[in-house]
Design an enzyme around this catalytic site. Structure first.
Site, PDB file in Angstrom:
ATOM      1  N   GLU A  93      -5.655 -12.055 -32.961  1.00  0.00           N
ATOM      2  CA  GLU A  93      -4.221 -12.813 -32.407  1.00  0.00           C
ATOM      3  C   GLU A  93      -3.926 -13.754 -32.924  1.00  0.00           C
ATOM      4  O   GLU A  93      -2.529 -14.497 -32.730  1.00  0.00           O
ATOM      5  CB  GLU A  93      -4.783 -13.404 -30.780  1.00  0.00           C
ATOM      6  CG  GLU A  93      -5.233 -14.100 -30.052  1.00  0.00           C
ATOM      7  CD  GLU A  93      -5.227 -13.785 -29.083  1.00  0.00           C
ATOM      8  OE1 GLU A  93      -4.341 -13.503 -27.909  1.00  0.00           O
ATOM      9  OE2 GLU A  93      -6.705 -14.361 -27.660  1.00  0.00           O
ATOM     10  N   ASN A 101       0.240  -9.732 -29.044  1.00  0.00           N
ATOM     11  CA  ASN A 101       0.966 -10.313 -28.205  1.00  0.00           C
ATOM     12  C   ASN A 101       1.012 -11.734 -29.287  1.00  0.00           C
ATOM     13  O   ASN A 101       2.773 -11.859 -29.151  1.00  0.00           O
ATOM     14  CB  ASN A 101       0.465  -9.949 -26.258  1.00  0.00           C
ATOM     15  CG  ASN A 101       0.271  -8.778 -25.856  1.00  0.00           C
ATOM     16  OD1 ASN A 101       0.953  -8.097 -26.502  1.00  0.00           O
ATOM     17  ND2 ASN A 101      -0.311  -8.903 -25.104  1.00  0.00           N
ATOM     18  N   ASP A 102       0.051 -12.318 -28.905  1.00  0.00           N
ATOM     19  CA  ASP A 102      -0.284 -13.731 -29.958  1.00  0.00           C
ATOM     20  C   ASP A 102       0.007 -13.469 -31.083  1.00  0.00           C
ATOM     21  O   ASP A 102       0.567 -14.668 -31.812  1.00  0.00           O
ATOM     22  CB  ASP A 102      -1.191 -14.357 -28.676  1.00  0.00           C
ATOM     23  CG  ASP A 102      -1.031 -14.622 -27.369  1.00  0.00           C
ATOM     24  OD1 ASP A 102      -0.174 -15.659 -27.299  1.00  0.00           O
ATOM     25  OD2 ASP A 102      -2.018 -14.776 -26.937  1.00  0.00           O
ATOM     26  N   ARG A 154     -13.353 -10.462 -21.579  1.00  0.00           N
ATOM     27  CA  ARG A 154     -12.941 -11.367 -21.904  1.00  0.00           C
ATOM     28  C   ARG A 154     -13.128 -12.654 -21.536  1.00  0.00           C
ATOM     29  O   ARG A 154     -12.686 -12.701 -20.204  1.00  0.00           O
ATOM     30  CB  ARG A 154     -11.359 -11.399 -22.554  1.00  0.00           C
ATOM     31  CG  ARG A 154     -10.173 -11.766 -23.757  1.00  0.00           C
ATOM     32  CD  ARG A 154      -9.371 -12.021 -24.083  1.00  0.00           C
ATOM     33  NE  ARG A 154      -8.309 -12.528 -22.828  1.00  0.00           N
ATOM     34  CZ  ARG A 154      -6.974 -12.074 -22.801  1.00  0.00           C
ATOM     35  NH1 ARG A 154      -6.442 -11.978 -23.340  1.00  0.00           N
ATOM     36  NH2 ARG A 154      -6.620 -12.306 -21.571  1.00  0.00           N
ATOM     37  N   CYS A 207      -5.600  -4.098 -28.752  1.00  0.00           N
ATOM     38  CA  CYS A 207      -5.362  -4.412 -26.581  1.00  0.00           C
ATOM     39  C   CYS A 207      -3.836  -4.988 -26.057  1.00  0.00           C
ATOM     40  O   CYS A 207      -3.720  -5.676 -24.979  1.00  0.00           O
ATOM     41  CB  CYS A 207      -6.766  -5.250 -25.487  1.00  0.00           C
ATOM     42  SG  CYS A 207      -6.456  -7.038 -26.211  1.00  0.00           S
ATOM     43  N   HIS A 217       0.965  -1.101   0.042  1.00  0.00           N
ATOM     44  CA  HIS A 217       0.222  -0.053  -0.367  1.00  0.00           C
ATOM     45  C   HIS A 217       1.071   0.844  -0.261  1.00  0.00           C
ATOM     46  O   HIS A 217       0.452   2.466  -0.551  1.00  0.00           O
ATOM     47  CB  HIS A 217      -0.607  -0.309   1.331  1.00  0.00           C
ATOM     48  CG  HIS A 217      -1.991  -0.532   0.548  1.00  0.00           C
ATOM     49  ND1 HIS A 217      -2.706  -1.383   1.938  1.00  0.00           N
ATOM     50  CD2 HIS A 217      -2.566  -0.716  -0.477  1.00  0.00           C
ATOM     51  CE1 HIS A 217      -4.089  -1.473   1.206  1.00  0.00           C
ATOM     52  NE2 HIS A 217      -3.945  -1.125   0.268  1.00  0.00           N
TER      53      HIS A 217
HETATM   54  C1  PEP Z   1      -2.461 -10.628 -26.715  1.00  0.00           C
HETATM   55  O1  PEP Z   1      -2.175 -11.591 -26.854  1.00  0.00           O
HETATM   56  O2  PEP Z   1      -1.754  -9.162 -27.658  1.00  0.00           O
HETATM   57  C2  PEP Z   1      -3.339 -10.098 -25.510  1.00  0.00           C
HETATM   58  C3  PEP Z   1      -3.602  -9.233 -25.356  1.00  0.00           C
HETATM   59  O3  PEP Z   1      -4.007 -11.229 -24.827  1.00  0.00           O
HETATM   60  P1  PEP Z   1      -2.806 -11.263 -23.158  1.00  0.00           P
HETATM   61  O4  PEP Z   1      -1.413 -11.115 -23.478  1.00  0.00           O
HETATM   62  O5  PEP Z   1      -3.327 -11.585 -21.994  1.00  0.00           O
HETATM   63  O6  PEP Z   1      -2.330 -13.230 -23.404  1.00  0.00           O
HETATM   64 MG    MG Z   2      -4.078 -13.225 -25.787  1.00  0.00          MG
END
Ligand code: PEP
Ligand code: MG
Length: 572
Positions: free
Chosen positions: A433, A456-457, A334, A504, A191
């Site tokens: 993704e 990311n994926d 999600r 995202c 905190h």
């Molecule tokens: C992604 O794959 O870009 C994503 C936002 O999901 P995560 O990072 O939770 O796999």
């Molecule tokens: Mg992902």
């Protein structure tokens, strides 16, 4: 001398050390001999609790919410703890049954309660032991003293050095004079760290026992990002850090000043900036950074911090809390995205050669309809309390979307038979993704209300590079022209079919990518809350026209090296 801890609140502080010594509360071992003493000791506890509550209430009414609401919420938790009947009952029992004096009873009850929190697996919950200690310290202080004005006055430019700070210590800190602090214990979720961040005080935690070498009056440079603490550095180093500190302060004040400004390009295109969140507290925190909603609630966090699947009711309460905190702003929920690197201790994942290409996310949900429908019902019900949207992860083909929608309809049909309210018109979207989804965006767009690009994926699957593998991390490159072409195609097809397209994945928070993505036509960016002001600053200082030119130039380039060099140059 240089020490290293964890940077928990950004900024650079240059000042003199003030070493705080904490008095350990000690057991007295005094045993009560007669019934009258028991009543007196219980009365002392009740008085100390009442005085403590009044003190915290005063802190609440003096709280300056312009410094964020985190401290405010923490103080409200302290009121709840101080009024908690369990604590009162435990203390009373130790006094009346075990004949302990009130001091010892409080020490023991607080110690046990702290242990309970510390043993929790969840990092956030275990850090809450600090709150229990905090109210314990307050109770003990009010058992032994009647002095209620013990806030210490510090000299200007003081950097506090201490073993650990309680939330109250941090809240009541005289921030006119205290410009930073370093602690031996603690981490990012303590905190003290959270409050320091919301008050803009640079802080370093987890420095360990080496911090004991610092003496009162030592000159310190404390770096709240890198976690470095420099002790008695030379004047040349101090001069260097003064320049860095001033640059940081100027940038921070600029970003603060645009917090409530809309994110509109100089030629009038409005962009939505959303936050990626894990729970209701994150949602609240995100609003403080000017988020206009959430583009990704990662529900797996709710499933991870426990030892069994959450029930529909557990989930409903969790999503409802997020919806309420969002205050009518949209939140994309999600559905469960487990598997790969996200394991659940109580879920039996099969042993697989390639877990990232295996039984995960929507594949599990379509296979384990019981888990999926429970989650969908909870989301639909929570949708009655705010503007929730539902999003399916790891979609690789159109059948998966159709199958998921059939189960969503079943969830609605089941709810229809009851009289609980739910959102009958919830918007449905998918994560893009997986390359096959990106390449068939034209087909998938006909099935859903929105896309959210998960870079990311998408990056790991397009480039065949494991996002978790350190050894090949240089190959994990979202600026690869192949990845960028997929992103551009998804945005283009989304617009063509008149559905919303957001992003995202982490690329959304990379300032290098902002103009490029704007130029591709992206109008919704979702990212960690703290990144929002920086991205907004780029948006409000550029035109869509410039962004389109950037996009055009990038698409003519043949390597990620050329692309990143160009994007870096235009951002400099
Ligand atoms: C992604 O794959 O870009 C994503 C936002 O999901 P995560 O990072 O939770 O796999
Ligand atoms: Mg992902």
């Amino acid at each position: 001398m240089m020490m290293n801890g964890i940077g928990v609140s950004p900024g650079i502080a240059i000042g003199r050390a003030h070493v705080l010594q904490k008095q350990e509360a000690a057991l007295t071992g005094i045993v009560l001999l007669n019934a009258a003493d028991i009543l007196i000791e219980i009365e002392k506890f009740n008085n100390a609790a009442a005085v403590s509550i009044t003190e915290v209430e005063t802190m609440i009414s003096n709280y300056d919410t312009s410094q964020g609401s985190e401290g405010f919420d923490i103080l409200e938790t302290h009121i709840e703890l101080l009024s908690d009947p369990q604590i009162k009952d435990d203390v009373t029992e130790k006094i009346s049954k075990d004949r302990k004096n009130v001091n010892d009873a409080v020490i023991e009850v607080i110690r046990d309660a702290m242990q309970l929190f510390k043993n929790m697996d969840d990092e956030y919950l275990s850090a809450r032991a600090a709150d229990v200690q905090d109210i314990g310290d307050r109770l003990l202080k009010n058992l032994t003293t009647t002095d209620k004005t013990s806030t210490q006055q510090y000299k200007p430019d003081t950097i506090i050095i201490t073993e650990d700070l309680t939330p109250s210590d941090t809240i009541s800190m005289d921030i006119k004079h205290v410009i930073g602090f370093a602690t031996q214990a603690g981490g990012k979720t303590s905190h003290a760290a959270i409050i320091a961040k919301s008050r803009g005080i640079p802080a370093v935690a987890g420095c360990g026992p080496q911090l004991k070498n610092i003496q009162d009056g030592d000159i310190l440079i404390l770096h709240g990002q890198t976690g470095q603490v420099m002790v008695n550095p030379g004047q040349d180093i101090i001069d260097q850090y003064i320049i860095q500190r001033d640059a940081y302060l100027a940038q921070a004040s600029l970003l603060r000043s645009i917090k409530d400004k809309p994110a509109i390009t100089t030629d009038g295109t409005a962009i939505k900036l959303f936050a990626n969140i894990g729970d209701a507290a994150d949602m609240e925190h995100a609003l403080g950074f000017g988020a206009e909603g959430s583009g990704l609630l990662r529900t797996e966090l709710l499933f991870m911090g426990r030892d069994a699947l959450p029930t529909e009711e557990d989930q409903f309460e969790f999503y409802k809390a997020v919806a309420l905190k969002a205050k009518g702003k949209p939140v994309i929920v999600r559905t469960l995205d487990i598997g790969g690197d996200k394991q659940l201790p109580y879920f039996n994942f099969p042993a697989e050669q390639n877990p990232f290409l295996g039984y995960r996310a929507i594949r599990i949900c379509l296979d384990r309809k019981d888990i999926f429908i429970t989650q969908l019902k909870a989301i639909l019900r929570a949708g009655a309390f705010g503007k929730l949207k539902v999003m399916f992860p790891m979609i690789s083909n159109i059948q998966e979307i159709r199958a998921a929608k059939v189960i969503l309809q079943e969830a609605m049909d089941e709810l229809e038979k009851t009289d609980v309210p739910f959102d009958k018109t919830i918007k449905i979207g998918i994560m893009i993704e997986i390359p096959s989804a990106a390449l068939t965006a034209d087909l998938l767009a006909k099935e859903v209300d929105f896309f959210s690009i998960g870079t990311n994926d998408l990056c790991q699957y397009t480039l065949a590079v494991d996002r978790m593998n350190e050894k090949i991390k240089d190959l994990y490159d979202p600026y690869n022209p192949g990845v960028l072409r997929l992103i551009a195609y998804v945005i283009e097809q989304g617009h063509k079919h008149r559905i919303e397209v957001g992003m995202c994945g982490e690329v959304a928070s990379d300032p290098k990518a902002t103009l490029l993505l704007l130029g591709m036509g992206l109008t919704e960016f979702s990212m960690s809350a703290a990144s929002i002001p920086q991205i907004k600053n780029i948006i409000i200082n550029n035109s869509l026209e410039t962004a389109k030119q950037v996009h055009q130039r990038v698409m003519e380039m043949d390597s990620s090296q050329a692309i990143t060099a160009y994007l870096q140059e235009i951002n400099a």
